[in-house]
Design a protein around this motif. Structure first.
Motif, PDB file in Angstrom:
ATOM      1  N   LEU A 239      34.168 -10.103  -9.420  1.00 45.23           N
ATOM      2  CA  LEU A 239      34.130 -11.070  -8.332  1.00 45.23           C
ATOM      3  C   LEU A 239      34.408 -12.479  -8.844  1.00 45.23           C
ATOM      4  O   LEU A 239      35.164 -13.246  -8.222  1.00 45.23           O
ATOM      5  CB  LEU A 239      32.777 -11.018  -7.631  1.00 45.23           C
ATOM      6  N   ALA A 240      33.806 -12.846  -9.984  1.00 46.80           N
ATOM      7  CA  ALA A 240      34.030 -14.178 -10.547  1.00 46.80           C
ATOM      8  C   ALA A 240      35.508 -14.381 -10.897  1.00 46.80           C
ATOM      9  O   ALA A 240      36.077 -15.462 -10.663  1.00 46.80           O
ATOM     10  CB  ALA A 240      33.151 -14.379 -11.782  1.00 46.80           C
ATOM     11  N   GLU A 241      36.143 -13.343 -11.428  1.00 45.55           N
ATOM     12  CA  GLU A 241      37.574 -13.434 -11.729  1.00 45.55           C
ATOM     13  C   GLU A 241      38.379 -13.633 -10.444  1.00 45.55           C
ATOM     14  O   GLU A 241      39.281 -14.486 -10.382  1.00 45.55           O
ATOM     15  CB  GLU A 241      38.041 -12.162 -12.443  1.00 45.55           C
ATOM     16  N   ARG A 242      38.043 -12.855  -9.420  1.00 46.84           N
ATOM     17  CA  ARG A 242      38.795 -12.941  -8.168  1.00 46.84           C
ATOM     18  C   ARG A 242      38.633 -14.305  -7.507  1.00 46.84           C
ATOM     19  O   ARG A 242      39.570 -14.830  -6.889  1.00 46.84           O
ATOM     20  CB  ARG A 242      38.323 -11.824  -7.227  1.00 46.84           C
ATOM     21  N   LEU A 243      37.439 -14.906  -7.650  1.00 54.16           N
ATOM     22  CA  LEU A 243      37.173 -16.218  -7.053  1.00 54.16           C
ATOM     23  C   LEU A 243      37.713 -17.369  -7.896  1.00 54.16           C
ATOM     24  O   LEU A 243      37.680 -18.525  -7.454  1.00 54.16           O
ATOM     25  CB  LEU A 243      35.666 -16.396  -6.861  1.00 54.16           C
ATOM     26  N   GLY A 244      38.156 -17.064  -9.107  1.00 53.82           N
ATOM     27  CA  GLY A 244      38.691 -18.107  -9.966  1.00 53.82           C
ATOM     28  C   GLY A 244      37.638 -18.958 -10.652  1.00 53.82           C
ATOM     29  O   GLY A 244      37.923 -20.082 -11.079  1.00 53.82           O
ATOM     30  N   VAL A 245      36.409 -18.421 -10.806  1.00 55.63           N
ATOM     31  CA  VAL A 245      35.334 -19.196 -11.444  1.00 55.63           C
ATOM     32  C   VAL A 245      34.849 -18.554 -12.739  1.00 55.63           C
ATOM     33  O   VAL A 245      33.864 -19.013 -13.314  1.00 55.63           O
ATOM     34  CB  VAL A 245      34.137 -19.392 -10.481  1.00 55.63           C
ATOM     35  N   ALA A 246      35.529 -17.514 -13.222  1.00 54.33           N
ATOM     36  CA  ALA A 246      35.040 -16.794 -14.402  1.00 54.33           C
ATOM     37  C   ALA A 246      34.907 -17.721 -15.609  1.00 54.33           C
ATOM     38  O   ALA A 246      33.980 -17.566 -16.413  1.00 54.33           O
ATOM     39  CB  ALA A 246      35.974 -15.623 -14.732  1.00 54.33           C
ATOM     40  N   HIS A 247      35.805 -18.701 -15.728  1.00 51.90           N
ATOM     41  CA  HIS A 247      35.752 -19.613 -16.866  1.00 51.90           C
ATOM     42  C   HIS A 247      34.578 -20.581 -16.785  1.00 51.90           C
ATOM     43  O   HIS A 247      34.251 -21.247 -17.774  1.00 51.90           O
ATOM     44  CB  HIS A 247      37.062 -20.407 -16.959  1.00 51.90           C
ATOM     45  N   ARG A 248      33.908 -20.635 -15.628  1.00 52.24           N
ATOM     46  CA  ARG A 248      32.773 -21.530 -15.446  1.00 52.24           C
ATOM     47  C   ARG A 248      31.435 -20.797 -15.482  1.00 52.24           C
ATOM     48  O   ARG A 248      30.383 -21.407 -15.278  1.00 52.24           O
ATOM     49  CB  ARG A 248      32.898 -22.267 -14.109  1.00 52.24           C
ATOM     50  N   VAL A 249      31.462 -19.495 -15.757  1.00 51.90           N
ATOM     51  CA  VAL A 249      30.237 -18.697 -15.754  1.00 51.90           C
ATOM     52  C   VAL A 249      29.959 -18.173 -17.157  1.00 51.90           C
ATOM     53  O   VAL A 249      30.813 -17.540 -17.783  1.00 51.90           O
ATOM     54  CB  VAL A 249      30.325 -17.512 -14.769  1.00 51.90           C
ATOM     55  N   ASP A 250      28.756 -18.445 -17.630  1.00 54.30           N
ATOM     56  CA  ASP A 250      28.282 -17.928 -18.915  1.00 54.30           C
ATOM     57  C   ASP A 250      27.341 -16.768 -18.627  1.00 54.30           C
ATOM     58  O   ASP A 250      26.269 -16.962 -18.045  1.00 54.30           O
ATOM     59  CB  ASP A 250      27.557 -19.047 -19.679  1.00 54.30           C
ATOM     60  N   TRP A 251      27.736 -15.564 -18.995  1.00 58.12           N
ATOM     61  CA  TRP A 251      26.937 -14.368 -18.750  1.00 58.12           C
ATOM     62  C   TRP A 251      26.059 -14.098 -19.965  1.00 58.12           C
ATOM     63  O   TRP A 251      26.575 -13.829 -21.053  1.00 58.12           O
ATOM     64  CB  TRP A 251      27.833 -13.166 -18.486  1.00 58.12           C
ATOM     65  N   ARG A 252      24.753 -14.175 -19.797  1.00 51.96           N
ATOM     66  CA  ARG A 252      23.820 -13.897 -20.893  1.00 51.96           C
ATOM     67  C   ARG A 252      23.025 -12.645 -20.521  1.00 51.96           C
ATOM     68  O   ARG A 252      21.927 -12.727 -19.953  1.00 51.96           O
ATOM     69  CB  ARG A 252      22.890 -15.075 -21.132  1.00 51.96           C
ATOM     70  N   GLU A 253      23.608 -11.510 -20.810  1.00 53.99           N
ATOM     71  CA  GLU A 253      23.010 -10.243 -20.402  1.00 53.99           C
ATOM     72  C   GLU A 253      21.856  -9.864 -21.329  1.00 53.99           C
ATOM     73  O   GLU A 253      21.949 -10.027 -22.551  1.00 53.99           O
ATOM     74  CB  GLU A 253      24.058  -9.141 -20.405  1.00 53.99           C
ATOM     75  N   GLY A 254      20.784  -9.355 -20.730  1.00 55.24           N
ATOM     76  CA  GLY A 254      19.642  -8.892 -21.493  1.00 55.24           C
ATOM     77  C   GLY A 254      18.398  -9.711 -21.202  1.00 55.24           C
ATOM     78  O   GLY A 254      18.464 -10.834 -20.687  1.00 55.24           O
ATOM     79  N   TYR A 255      17.278  -9.132 -21.528  1.00 56.18           N
ATOM     80  CA  TYR A 255      15.994  -9.794 -21.298  1.00 56.18           C
ATOM     81  C   TYR A 255      15.895 -11.045 -22.160  1.00 56.18           C
ATOM     82  O   TYR A 255      16.267 -11.032 -23.340  1.00 56.18           O
ATOM     83  CB  TYR A 255      14.854  -8.831 -21.621  1.00 56.18           C
ATOM     84  N   VAL A 256      15.388 -12.131 -21.567  1.00 57.72           N
ATOM     85  CA  VAL A 256      15.234 -13.396 -22.292  1.00 57.72           C
ATOM     86  C   VAL A 256      13.784 -13.506 -22.758  1.00 57.72           C
ATOM     87  O   VAL A 256      12.881 -13.671 -21.934  1.00 57.72           O
ATOM     88  CB  VAL A 256      15.600 -14.598 -21.411  1.00 57.72           C
ATOM     89  N   PRO A 257      13.507 -13.412 -24.063  1.00 53.38           N
ATOM     90  CA  PRO A 257      12.130 -13.534 -24.541  1.00 53.38           C
ATOM     91  C   PRO A 257      11.562 -14.926 -24.256  1.00 53.38           C
ATOM     92  O   PRO A 257      12.304 -15.908 -24.125  1.00 53.38           O
ATOM     93  CB  PRO A 257      12.265 -13.295 -26.060  1.00 53.38           C
TER      94      PRO A 257
END
Length: 364
Positions: A239-257
């Protein structure tokens, strides 16, 4: 009073384990004799697609904690129930999901009528419901002597499931039980032009709505999405790619201690909670404890915690245009500084006083 709390504790992670542990500490400080009956195995791995445990505790441990329950051992349900019936005047079941109902019914059978039993419902029904969820929860609630929910809306839902019959249902707002991240640090000055979504990513939390709002809002604002993804991140990345915002999103997958939270919050200007629905969340208070205002939707208890225009901004749920409007408002000249100045850490004590009174009052 002798109280047995049945719920997750360390090494289980997240808000549920912190709540159970903090509740035990608070009840013990109030003069009750408290034991936690926690889980050796709480859910089948296939039903919880994430990391269930952590190595380091996220707060002070409660010393009187047992870990004998396992979802795949019906004998453990009955055995713990019999022990609770011998040892407790009040048994409190922390209810998070209908998946727990068979175990809790087995525990109730073992306990019998030897102790009063209260179902403490973090969620009366899941946000994304299955066909059998309502029937399972109705059966559990009918076997309880009292029910405690975390909002008037959840109380009304429990009463509808019970169809006006017993047991009595009460509501008390979920009190603060934040992870221990050390002393609050002064926030560096300046604007980062970055927003944060934090927590488990599930459809009801509206991250897709946030991506659409990001595309419609100020073009230089970035977003960090930090947390475990329920079902994987691929659809949202697409979805982020299709909306043209993928370069503005930082995906930090996983539990944050807990120890990584201060650094995560320091990178961002505000926390965004674009939920489609909500019962109760700690994330407003967590953001405020780190000096960040919150942009949130008007669902659940969020409007009670976010004071619109003071320490955050409110918008309509499931409405990308209104969320984009709130994001633009956040970055209007002087607005972010004013919202930061309005942020105050929550005073936990009044919430806990009301909560303990509601819980223990069911056993009088």
């Amino acid at each position: 009073m002798r109280i047995t709390l049945v719920g997750p504790a360390h090494p289980y992670k997240g808000g549920g384990a912190r709540h159970t542990t903090e509740l035990a500490h608070r009840l013990a400080a109030a003069g009750h004799r408290v034991v936690i009956e926690s889980w050796r195995a709480q859910y089948p791995a296939a039903l919880y697609p994430g990391r269930q445990t952590v190595a380091e505790p996220e707060g002070p441990l409660y010393p009187h904690t047992r870990r004998d329950l396992a979802w795949y051992r019906p004998d453990s349900w009955h055995r713990v129930g019999r022990r609770a019936g011998r040892e407790a005047d009040l048994v409190v079941l922390a209810v998070f999901s209908p998946v727990q109902v068979p175990a809790y019914l087995g525990l109730r059978a073992g306990c019998g009528n030897a102790a009063r039993l209260v179902a403490l419902c973090h969620n009366v029904l899941p946000h994304e419901r299955g066909r059998c969820d309502a029937a399972l929860m109705r059966r559990l609630l009918r076997r309880a002597d009292g029910v405690l929910t975390h909002s008037p809306q959840q109380r009304a839902l429990a009463e509808r499931l019970l169809r006006g019959g017993p047991p009595p249902v009460r509501a008390a707002e979920l009190p603060p039980h934040l992870p221990d991240t050390g002393p609050r640090r002064p926030r560096p000055a300046g604007t980062r032009r970055r927003l944060l979504f934090f927590g488990i990513v599930r459809p009801y939390k509206g991250v897709d709505v946030l991506l659409r709002a990001l595309a419609a809002g100020p073009p230089d604002v970035a977003l960090t999405v930090a947390g475990e993804f329920w079902g994987g991140s691929a659809p949202l990345r697409t979805l982020a790619e299709r909306l043209g915002v993928a370069h503005r999103v930082d995906w930090r997958e996983g539990y944050v201690p807990a120890e990584e939270l201060p650094g995560l919050f320091a990178e961002c200007d505000a926390v965004v909670l674009p939920y489609r629905s909500a019962t109760a969340t700690q994330n407003v208070w967590l953001a405020h404890s780190h000096g960040l205002p919150v942009i949130a939707t008007r669902v659940g208890t969020l409007p009670d915690h976010v004071h619109d225009g003071v320490d955050g901004l409110l918008c309509a749920p499931d409405d990308p245009a209104d969320l984009a409007r709130a994001i633009a408002d956040c970055y209007a000249p002087g607005r972010l500084d004013a919202l930061r100045a309005g942020v105050r850490p929550v005073d936990a004590e009044p919430y806990w006083d009301r909560y303990l009174a509601a819980l223990t009052g069911d056993a009088r």
